[in-house]
Design an enzyme around this catalytic site. Structure first.
Site, PDB file in Angstrom:
ATOM      1  N   ASP A 149     -37.887  10.122   7.350  1.00 54.40           N
ATOM      2  CA  ASP A 149     -36.863   9.750   8.330  1.00 54.40           C
ATOM      3  C   ASP A 149     -35.761   8.897   7.706  1.00 54.40           C
ATOM      4  O   ASP A 149     -34.821   8.469   8.383  1.00 54.40           O
ATOM      5  CB  ASP A 149     -37.488   9.027   9.529  1.00 54.40           C
ATOM      6  CG  ASP A 149     -37.979   7.622   9.193  1.00 54.40           C
ATOM      7  OD1 ASP A 149     -38.012   7.268   7.990  1.00 54.40           O
ATOM      8  OD2 ASP A 149     -38.324   6.876  10.135  1.00 54.40           O
ATOM      9  N   GLU A 201     -30.125  -0.482   1.960  1.00 53.48           N
ATOM     10  CA  GLU A 201     -30.671  -1.808   2.260  1.00 53.48           C
ATOM     11  C   GLU A 201     -31.898  -2.098   1.391  1.00 53.48           C
ATOM     12  O   GLU A 201     -32.103  -3.239   0.955  1.00 53.48           O
ATOM     13  CB  GLU A 201     -31.052  -1.892   3.737  1.00 53.48           C
ATOM     14  CG  GLU A 201     -29.850  -1.905   4.675  1.00 53.48           C
ATOM     15  CD  GLU A 201     -30.265  -1.791   6.131  1.00 53.48           C
ATOM     16  OE1 GLU A 201     -29.553  -2.363   6.985  1.00 53.48           O
ATOM     17  OE2 GLU A 201     -31.284  -1.130   6.410  1.00 53.48           O
ATOM     18  N   HIS A 312     -47.710  16.756 -41.366  1.00 51.63           N
ATOM     19  CA  HIS A 312     -48.856  17.436 -41.979  1.00 51.63           C
ATOM     20  C   HIS A 312     -49.419  18.459 -40.992  1.00 51.63           C
ATOM     21  O   HIS A 312     -49.472  18.197 -39.787  1.00 51.63           O
ATOM     22  CB  HIS A 312     -49.937  16.405 -42.327  1.00 51.63           C
ATOM     23  CG  HIS A 312     -51.205  16.983 -42.874  1.00 51.63           C
ATOM     24  ND1 HIS A 312     -52.407  16.894 -42.212  1.00 51.63           N
ATOM     25  CD2 HIS A 312     -51.447  17.665 -44.014  1.00 51.63           C
ATOM     26  CE1 HIS A 312     -53.350  17.485 -42.935  1.00 51.63           C
ATOM     27  NE2 HIS A 312     -52.794  17.966 -44.029  1.00 51.63           N
ATOM     28  N   ASN A 313     -49.823  19.628 -41.507  1.00 50.41           N
ATOM     29  CA  ASN A 313     -50.361  20.678 -40.628  1.00 50.41           C
ATOM     30  C   ASN A 313     -49.488  20.847 -39.381  1.00 50.41           C
ATOM     31  O   ASN A 313     -49.955  20.820 -38.242  1.00 50.41           O
ATOM     32  CB  ASN A 313     -51.795  20.349 -40.203  1.00 50.41           C
ATOM     33  CG  ASN A 313     -52.788  20.503 -41.333  1.00 50.41           C
ATOM     34  OD1 ASN A 313     -52.472  21.072 -42.379  1.00 50.41           O
ATOM     35  ND2 ASN A 313     -53.989  19.991 -41.142  1.00 50.41           N
ATOM     36  N   HIS A 357     -54.832  26.919 -40.108  1.00 48.76           N
ATOM     37  CA  HIS A 357     -55.581  26.020 -40.984  1.00 48.76           C
ATOM     38  C   HIS A 357     -56.722  26.809 -41.615  1.00 48.76           C
ATOM     39  O   HIS A 357     -57.732  27.070 -40.969  1.00 48.76           O
ATOM     40  CB  HIS A 357     -56.111  24.818 -40.191  1.00 48.76           C
ATOM     41  CG  HIS A 357     -56.504  23.666 -41.065  1.00 48.76           C
ATOM     42  ND1 HIS A 357     -57.694  23.005 -40.936  1.00 48.76           N
ATOM     43  CD2 HIS A 357     -55.855  23.069 -42.088  1.00 48.76           C
ATOM     44  CE1 HIS A 357     -57.768  22.042 -41.836  1.00 48.76           C
ATOM     45  NE2 HIS A 357     -56.659  22.058 -42.539  1.00 48.76           N
ATOM     46  N   SER A 538     -48.668  16.291 -54.815  1.00 51.34           N
ATOM     47  CA  SER A 538     -49.261  15.916 -53.534  1.00 51.34           C
ATOM     48  C   SER A 538     -50.543  15.133 -53.794  1.00 51.34           C
ATOM     49  O   SER A 538     -51.308  15.470 -54.699  1.00 51.34           O
ATOM     50  CB  SER A 538     -49.559  17.161 -52.696  1.00 51.34           C
ATOM     51  OG  SER A 538     -48.371  17.767 -52.251  1.00 51.34           O
ATOM     52  N   ASP A 665     -53.409  -7.612 -14.902  1.00 47.66           N
ATOM     53  CA  ASP A 665     -53.460  -8.940 -15.518  1.00 47.66           C
ATOM     54  C   ASP A 665     -52.952  -8.787 -16.953  1.00 47.66           C
ATOM     55  O   ASP A 665     -53.737  -8.617 -17.893  1.00 47.66           O
ATOM     56  CB  ASP A 665     -54.893  -9.485 -15.529  1.00 47.66           C
ATOM     57  CG  ASP A 665     -55.533  -9.483 -14.154  1.00 47.66           C
ATOM     58  OD1 ASP A 665     -54.827  -9.818 -13.190  1.00 47.66           O
ATOM     59  OD2 ASP A 665     -56.726  -9.132 -14.047  1.00 47.66           O
ATOM     60  N   ASN A 688     -52.844 -11.111 -11.967  1.00 47.07           N
ATOM     61  CA  ASN A 688     -52.264 -10.497 -10.762  1.00 47.07           C
ATOM     62  C   ASN A 688     -50.734 -10.501 -10.736  1.00 47.07           C
ATOM     63  O   ASN A 688     -50.124 -10.858  -9.744  1.00 47.07           O
ATOM     64  CB  ASN A 688     -52.776 -11.212  -9.504  1.00 47.07           C
ATOM     65  CG  ASN A 688     -54.246 -10.953  -9.272  1.00 47.07           C
ATOM     66  OD1 ASN A 688     -54.722  -9.836  -9.473  1.00 47.07           O
ATOM     67  ND2 ASN A 688     -54.969 -11.986  -8.883  1.00 47.07           N
ATOM     68  N   TYR A 718     -55.709  -6.944 -19.018  1.00 48.89           N
ATOM     69  CA  TYR A 718     -56.968  -7.597 -19.396  1.00 48.89           C
ATOM     70  C   TYR A 718     -58.091  -7.185 -18.460  1.00 48.89           C
ATOM     71  O   TYR A 718     -57.929  -7.137 -17.233  1.00 48.89           O
ATOM     72  CB  TYR A 718     -56.796  -9.115 -19.363  1.00 48.89           C
ATOM     73  CG  TYR A 718     -58.078  -9.873 -19.632  1.00 48.89           C
ATOM     74  CD1 TYR A 718     -58.600  -9.948 -20.922  1.00 48.89           C
ATOM     75  CD2 TYR A 718     -58.769 -10.489 -18.588  1.00 48.89           C
ATOM     76  CE1 TYR A 718     -59.780 -10.646 -21.171  1.00 48.89           C
ATOM     77  CE2 TYR A 718     -59.954 -11.184 -18.826  1.00 48.89           C
ATOM     78  CZ  TYR A 718     -60.442 -11.251 -20.122  1.00 48.89           C
ATOM     79  OH  TYR A 718     -61.618 -11.921 -20.361  1.00 48.89           O
TER      80      TYR A 718
END
Length: 769
Positions: A149, A201, A312-313, A357, A538, A665, A688, A718
């Site tokens: 609304d 508002e 890599h890969n 791979h 490498s 926290d 809090n 925490y």
């Protein structure tokens, strides 16, 4: 077309997108297709579709759209070729390149949406900070307005504050609510109601709640007896607090023109507190130096004098054992500024080489498809050279196919200039703009045809792999390969072992390798005597880390002249990463990481390469380039030492962990990475309050070598009984930090912006004797 006409045309397209258009939404994993109506909102900031059971998840911010692709340019469309190419397009969204694959009713409709979305993307980037904040608040309002609304009562507003991680006194919130409820609200149906806030508002209500006392204190310190800053007071703040002694009064006046919202203040050329807040949320108020968003380093030095962003890969989306391979992985890397990508190439069916791979169960993709992607995306994020690191396991006929594919698709982009005998150093990134370098084995000049080279198979590194099934699969695959070579021949096992380390190399593929010839590393003495400037080695992770620790000075001397590529150990079957810092400290240019794996190591990597315009090349410090200057990361010397002082002041709009309903926290951990052992400190926990926690915690760090140091800010929720929940992080090169008061904008584990979540800090740094 003039700029004015382009704008008019773009706005017409946006009106068309706002009305909505039905498309077929295609998913690869589902053989069914669904018709959905897509549209953008009035502000052209959000793309959404209906019908959908996903609710808010069926909406995407336009600022998160990375690309709009035409035709069959995603894995989904490539797998499902049943739709006409000219009616298909894909919207690529977010850091993970999520794709919306859409089919229009006509080519004209598809073209209109592609152009309209591109215009909306450009429009989104041009929105100022004030408008961005409004849009973010409005998005939350729309989520809370469940009955649609257009208004919220106090209880709905109070619940929304909780969702936004704000814990505020109810009576205080009620007071601010009444102040914001300045007029009678009209609902979407036209009904007049009281004690409800409409969207404008609510924006005012939010701003009253989010007033920043810590910023007010900074502002008041320089405002004197009034509530505004003159250009002179602004300049004093920049000189004294921000240590920007280069700032002149003209610059301050230009900032006032840009950020001041009150017309009277603009006319008087003074800055109000509201204008100051917007300035502090802009580029000059962020911790990262905006100048470092540009290419500010010398790009004319030899290639070996740079750190190069490397993957890599690259073909893998997840793990190295059973994970999927995709061309999308190359697109993501190249869009992030990666300049060295890897291709493990093997014989494929129908004489068409494939990439995967080797010796594992990962899926395969065509070599040809990858080269097409490289051709399209290589220089989108950066104009500096791209290195294709080839792990070649193909037969000679399919090597010939590889060479032909690269020649046909990449053409003149491949750097093929033969090395001259008088050359002693490689070209610079500037010399190689727009060029693609092929890294691989190379035949001797005197070889007239195909010849033998050593086969160093990174993909077959099976040491310490714990998955017995996969290890057996790899061993079996290797054995079959070599037995097929010697089938029917009476040769000893020793001979097979010797020959298995050799690879027959096609002449045409060898000719494409110029500046990045792969050679085996024996020791630093031999490399200093025998290596040519275009030869490179490498190093597996364990070997590289051991050399960096025990022979750091020699490794640095080696890396002044030659490129070194390092890569993760074979036992990292889950595609985890190593900490790249120790290898950068040893001067290794190509420190390759698994870009698909998020975590601290990748945060450090992407954090380092933010600098220099994120072009993928970072000039090494002078002591890693200059002849006659030695550097041992284990014994750097006090001449490189600095003192870093950080005050963690406050946090802003910190999000909750996924799935959590409780107010968090939060605490902040700061870690210094670089030369020597990591240093860290953390704030106390604020209970809090994820909305505007205040810590005012001071910490100090001894920075051994600022040029090689990275600072990582991490925010946690925490938890006394379980593991602390990760909220967000931000990693930055120490030398890219601005001094003084600044905001640190947080990103998620996957690198997605958590805006407007940030922490407010004060930074000071000084050299120590």
């Amino acid at each position: 077309m003039s700029a004015e006409n382009q704008k008019s045309s773009g706005e017409q397209l946006l009106l068309r997108l706002q009305r909505g258009t039905p498309f077929i939404k295609v998913k690869e994993e589902q053989r069914k297709t669904h018709e959905r109506t897509f549209c953008v909102n009035k502000e052209a900031t959000m793309l959404s579709y209906r019908p959908s059971k996903k609710g808010w998840k069926a909406r995407y911010m336009v600022e998160d759209i990375k690309e709009v692709r035409v035709g069959h340019e995603t894995d989904t469309f490539k797998a499902r070729h049943t739709f006409p190419k000219e009616t298909c397009f894909s919207v690529i969204i977010g850091v993970n390149n999520k794709s919306l694959n859409l089919v229009a009713r006509s080519a004209e409709e598809a073209k209109a949406w592609v152009e309209g979305l591109k215009y909306a993307m450009a429009h989104s980037k041009a929105i100022d900070i004030h408008k961005q904040q409004q849009i973010w608040i409005r998005d939350y309002f729309l989520k809370a307005d469940t009955n649609k609304d257009g208004t919220l009562d106090f209880d709905e507003c109070f619940k929304l504050l909780n969702k936004m991680n704000m814990k505020i006194d109810r009576s205080h919130a009620k007071k601010l609510f009444k102040e914001a409820d300045a007029r009678k609200s009209e609902t979407a149906s036209g009904k007049i109601v009281e004690n409800r806030l409409d969207i404008d508002e609510f924006v005012e209500f939010y701003r009253k709640i989010t007033d920043r006392t810590e910023l007010k204190e900074v502002f008041n310190k320089y405002s004197g007896d009034d509530d505004y800053w003159t250009a002179a007071e602004f300049m004093k703040f920049m000189h004294e607090s921000q240590k920007r002694v280069d700032v002149k009064e003209e610059w301050c006046l230009s900032v006032i023109d840009k950020y001041e919202q009150k017309e009277l203040c603009k006319q008087k050329r003074i800055l109000s507190y509201d204008g100051f807040v917007l300035f502090m949320l802009g580029p000059n108020g962020l911790l990262f130096n905006p100048f470092h968003n540009t290419i500010y380093q010398d790009m004319t030095q030899p290639l070996t004098h740079y750190f190069i962003a490397s993957s890599h890969n690259t073909y893998l989306m997840h793990d190295q054992l059973r994970g999927p391979s995709s061309t999308e992985a190359y697109i993501k890397c190249l869009q992030k500024g990666c300049r060295c990508v890897e291709l493990d190439v093997w014989d494929g069916p129908d004489n068409d080489p494939v990439v995967y791979h080797g010796h594992t169960l990962t899926s395969k993709i065509l070599f040809r498809d990858i080269i097409e992607v490289v051709n399209k995306y290589a220089f989108v994020a950066s104009e500096y050279p791209v290195i294709l690191s080839l792990e070649n396991h193909c037969s000679v006929p399919q090597q010939q196919v590889m060479a032909d594919i690269m020649q046909q698709i990449l053409g003149d982009k491949i750097y093929k200039e033969p090395v001259k005998t008088e050359d002693t150093i490689p070209p610079s990134p500037t010399d190689l703009k727009g060029k693609i370098l092929i890294k691989g084995k190379k035949l001797k000049v005197e070889d007239e045809g195909d010849g033998d080279v050593s086969d160093e198979d990174e993909a077959a590194d099976i040491e310490n792999i714990e998955d017995e099934e996969v290890r057996k699969q790899m061993e079996s695959s290797k054995k079959k390969k070599f037995l097929s070579i010697f089938s029917g021949r009476n040769v000893s096992s020793a001979a097979i072992q010797h020959e298995s380390k050799k690879l027959k190399l096609a002449k045409d593929l060898s000719l494409l390798v110029t500046l990045c010839k792969s050679v085996h590393f024996h020791n630093f003495k031999e490399s200093a005597q025998k290596y040519k400037f275009y030869e490179m080695s490498s190093f597996g992770e364990s070997k590289a880390v051991e050399l960096a620790k025990s022979h750091g000075e020699q490794y640095n001397e080696h890396n002044k002249k030659f490129l070194s590529r390092t890569y993760p150990a074979g036992w990292r079957t889950n595609s985890s990463n190593y900490n790249p810092c120790s290898l950068w400290n040893a001067g290794c240019a190509i420190v390759a990481l698994n870009y698909q794996t998020h975590g601290e190591e990748m945060d450090l990597y992407l954090g380092k390469f933010k600098q220099n315009g994120n072009c993928g090349y970072i000039l090494k410090p002078v002591f890693m380039r200059k002849e006659g200057v030695t550097f041992d990361p284990e014994k750097p010397g006090d001449q490189y030492k600095s003192k870093l002082k950080i005050k963690i002041i406050s946090g802003q709009q910190l999000p909750k962990p996924k799935g959590s309903k409780e107010i968090i926290d939060p605490f902040v951990k700061v870690t210094l990475h670089g030369v020597f052992q990591e240093q860290e400190d953390k704030t106390e926990v604020v209970e809090n309050n994820g909305f505007n926690p205040h810590w005012n915690h001071e910490m100090e760090f001894d920075v051994k070598v600022p040029e090689l140091s990275l600072l990582r800010f991490t925010v946690y929720d925490y938890d006394m009984s379980t593991k602390n929940d990760f909220i967000g992080q931000y990693t930055i090169p120490v030398t890219s930090m601005q001094l003084g008061y600044h905001h640190v904008h947080l990103v998620s584990k996957k690198g997605v912006s958590l805006s407007p979540a940030s922490i407010f800090v004060h930074i000071m740094m000084s050299a120590t004797s």
